[in-house]
Each structure stands twice: as C-alpha cells, then as structure tokens.
Design an enzyme around this catalytic site. Structure first.
Site, short mmCIF file in Angstrom:
data_model
loop_
_atom_site.label_atom_id
_atom_site.label_comp_id
_atom_site.label_asym_id
_atom_site.label_seq_id
_atom_site.Cartn_x
_atom_site.Cartn_y
_atom_site.Cartn_z
N GLU A 37 -2.70 9.97 -0.97
CA GLU A 37 -3.90 9.12 -1.08
C GLU A 37 -4.49 8.83 0.29
OE1 GLU A 37 -6.16 5.33 -1.02
OE2 GLU A 37 -4.22 5.70 -0.10
N GLU A 38 -3.63 8.59 1.26
CA GLU A 38 -4.09 8.20 2.59
C GLU A 38 -4.69 9.37 3.36
OE1 GLU A 38 -4.23 5.20 3.34
OE2 GLU A 38 -2.53 4.08 2.52
N ASP A 51 -3.07 -0.98 -6.79
CA ASP A 51 -3.05 -0.75 -5.35
C ASP A 51 -3.15 -2.08 -4.62
OD1 ASP A 51 -2.90 0.67 -3.00
OD2 ASP A 51 -4.74 1.82 -3.32
N ASP A 54 0.82 -1.21 0.00
CA ASP A 54 0.00 0.00 0.00
C ASP A 54 0.86 1.26 0.00
OD1 ASP A 54 -2.26 1.60 0.25
OD2 ASP A 54 -2.58 1.17 2.37
N HIS A 109 -3.35 -1.76 6.31
CA HIS A 109 -3.33 -0.71 7.33
C HIS A 109 -2.85 -1.20 8.69
CE1 HIS A 109 -6.05 2.51 5.25
NE2 HIS A 109 -5.01 2.15 4.51
#
Length: 388
Positions: A222-223, A269, A178, A352
């Site tokens: 992006e996060e 992704d 990621d 995550h």
C-alpha cells in the site's frame, strides 16, 4: 494512503450509482446488548490485541521468533495467543519480516475451522530506492470462509481489508496504526466469529449455499516506496483488482467477474490511536456507516467500551463531500465495488512518523474497535440467534 481534495467526477458518480443494486444490504439484524455482551465476554479482545502483550524488554527479533514458531495458534480464555505484537515490526515489501508476518497470519487461519487461503504473489516494477531500481516481489493473502453447498453458484463475500506492509522510510518505521492494529483486529474477528458462522450454516444447511461468506484480505504494497504516485503506491490493491476483474464468470450467474463476488468492501486503516473520528465517505454505503455507529452505541450502552466520556468513534451523520483519500479501496471503487472506508479524519498525529509504534497505541481504542467491527460483522451475517 494520501489525503487530497477532489473534484468529484461524473464518472465516479456513475460508478457509484451502477453499484447501487449490488450494495443494497440483505436483511441484517443488529446484535442486542445481551448478544454483543455474550459474544465479547466469551472471547475478550485483550490481552491478545494489547501492544504490550509481550514484556516491554522483549526485542522485536524475539517477538518475530515467537510469531514464526506458533505464537498464534488460535486463542482461548485460558491461553490467549498474541495477535498484535508479532506484527509490530518493520515489514517492508519483499523483506524477511514481511514473510514472518505473513506466516503469523497463515498460522492463525490454519488453526481456524473451514477457512481456505489464496496467495496472490506477483512481481512489480518499482522506482529506485536504496540504490536499487527494478522489480520487487509482493504478496497479498486472502482468507475465505465459504458457505457449504455453494459450489454450483459462486458465493458473495463480505470483504474486510487491511494492508500489512510498512513504509521503507523512515528506516525502522513500524506502522502500528498503519496498519498493524487493523490486521490484528481482523484476525481477532475471524477467530471470534468462525464458530457462530459455522453454527448458522449447520442449522440451515439447505439455505447456507445462498448465504454471504466472509473474506479477509491482507494487502501488500500500500505504501509508496519513494514518493506517492499512481504507479508508486497501492501495488497489491491495483494488482488484485485487475486480476479479479479479468477473471470472468459465466453470464448466467449474474456476475461477470470474481470482482463482483464482493458484497461489500470494508477497508480498515489508521486505527488504534486515541479519540478517532471516522466519517462516512460515500453516500451510497452510508447505511453501513449507520449500522457500524449503531453497533458502537450498543457496545457503549452495554458497558463494553473501554474508552469513556468521549465522542463516538464513528460519525455516521457526517458524509464527507469534499475529502477524498487514496487508499487500497480505490482500484476497487473505480471498478464499481461498493466501499466502506473506516479511517479517521484527521489522521492520527503519529501518521508516517517513528512514533507510530506500539508504545503510542491506545490499548483501549484497539479493544473498542475490535468490539465494534466484530459486533457489526456478526449482525451483518445474521449471527445473533446463534450467540448464547
């Protein structure tokens, strides 16, 4: 990215239909077993894409130093350069490590022939994090390989995308799937295919101006910085889509904005974990999903895949109707850009978490994704006849 269950609105359906003309593929030819084998044999993905390319005792800081001092000046079979391991460091927006990773990308593309770089640097309002509220600097990097002789007519680009930023929390999060691995795969793809693309254009210079170019975007921000929302996420993608939509074209070109120069937007992704299952998310680009699945089948039939005895990565017969993912493609999709989203469902179990690091990557899976995506792009760009 965020997974949610949507009610598909009529607006999105109309946007998808409006993109129909622009996303129909030109005449493409899949690589044969022989062509794909020759391509990969001439430029093996490993060890450049191995998460353990540097020894396990090498610290992140020394890996960063190697990256910034030219560890990725291109690769050849005798002296491969690490592509993935320099990215396996925390790289939050605006940080020194983010700059190190951008330098890794830039050094790599500077060593390739005929690529041009565009930097999209901007400042955005961000929510409070770490006791700070206000503005933060973000930087998108865009690299283009443009057909010669296309100065009078803007080129269309097959556009491949991955985000390079990592999450702020948990502290020290790396984000190997990621999205360090997808970024490294795009670096490998560019290095592998550049000589064949240039050979194609050189062979028919008169037709090259009408050919499709290649564009690779490394997206920042992006996060979410605090909690996912429409304003706290997709910083780079939202900025770039708005910027390109506003950059107008003379109407005689048939494309009213730079955004419409995108032939197809392919977002990678969460790749690199073992046993992924990637469906097709949009019926209108299901042809591309089927082509990618066909390339995977060719790779497996040719004995090029390192993952054995498992179901295919790409499930092209599975078009998801009730799953919607917020990711970097969304600001482009809502503006009518045709999209292919290469992301597994379910997400990797390390998603995550602190386990999303190099030690939990599957080198075999990273290798096979590199083969599949590179082989598919080679077919998309019609390179088969130029691969010895």
């Amino acid at each position: 990215m965020r997974l949610r269950l949507p009610n598909i609105s009529g607006l999105l359906k109309l946007l998808a239909l409006s993109a129909l003309v622009s996303c129909l593929p030109s005449q493409r030819r899949q690589l044969t077993d022989f062509q794909l084998s020759a391509l990969i044999d001439s430029h093996p993905p490993l060890p450049a894409l191995s998460p353990n390319y540097y020894t396990k005792t090498t610290t992140a800081s020394s890996r960063s130093a190697q990256s910034s001092s030219g560890a990725s000046n291109g690769q050849n079979n005798n002296n491969p350069a690490a592509l993935l391991t320099p990215i396996l460091i925390p790289r939050t927006p605006g940080s020194e490590n983010a700059t190190i990773v951008r330098n890794h990308f830039t050094t790599h593309f500077d060593a390739l022939s005929n690529w041009t770089a565009v930097t999209d640097a901007f400042t955005a309002t961000v929510p409070e994090y770490g006791g700070v509220m206000g503005m933060l600097n973000f930087t998108n990097l865009i690299f283009r390989l443009t057909p010669p002789g296309s100065d009078d007519m803007p080129s269309r680009y097959l556009t491949l995308v991955a985000h390079y930023d990592s999450k702020i929390s948990p502290f020290g999060f790396i984000g190997a799937t990621d999205s360090a691995a997808p970024c490294a795969i795009l670096m490998y793809l560019a290095e592998t295919l550049t000589p064949y693309i240039l050979a194609r254009w050189k062979a028919d210079i008169s037709a090259a101006a009408d050919d499709t170019g290649l564009q690779i975007i490394f997206m920042d921000g992006e996060e979410a910085l605090v909690e996912w929302s429409d304003k706290d996420s997709l910083y780079g993608a939202r900025h770039l889509a708005e910027l390109w939509e506003a950059e107008r074209r003379p109407s005689q070109f048939g494309r009213l904005s730079v955004l419409q120069d995108i032939d197809l937007f392919v977002l990678l992704d969460l790749l690199g974990a073992d046993s992924p299952s990637v469906p097709c998310f949009f019926e209108i680009t299901s042809w591309a999903c089927r082509d990618i699945a066909e390339t995977e089948a060719t790779a497996r039939n040719a004995g090029l895949a390192k993952t054995k005895g498992r179901k295919p990565f790409v499930q092209s017969d599975n078009v998801m109707q009730n799953v919607f993912i917020d990711d970097d493609h969304m600001p482009f999709l809502t503006r009518g850009t045709p999209v292919v989203h290469v992301i597994p469902i379910p997400f990797p179990t390390v998603w995550h978490t602190m386990d999303d690091d190099g030690a939990h990557l599957s080198s075999d899976a990273v290798h096979d994704w590199a083969v599949i995506v590179t082989g598919w792009v080679a077919g998309y760009l019609g390179l088969g006849d130029f691969i010895a």
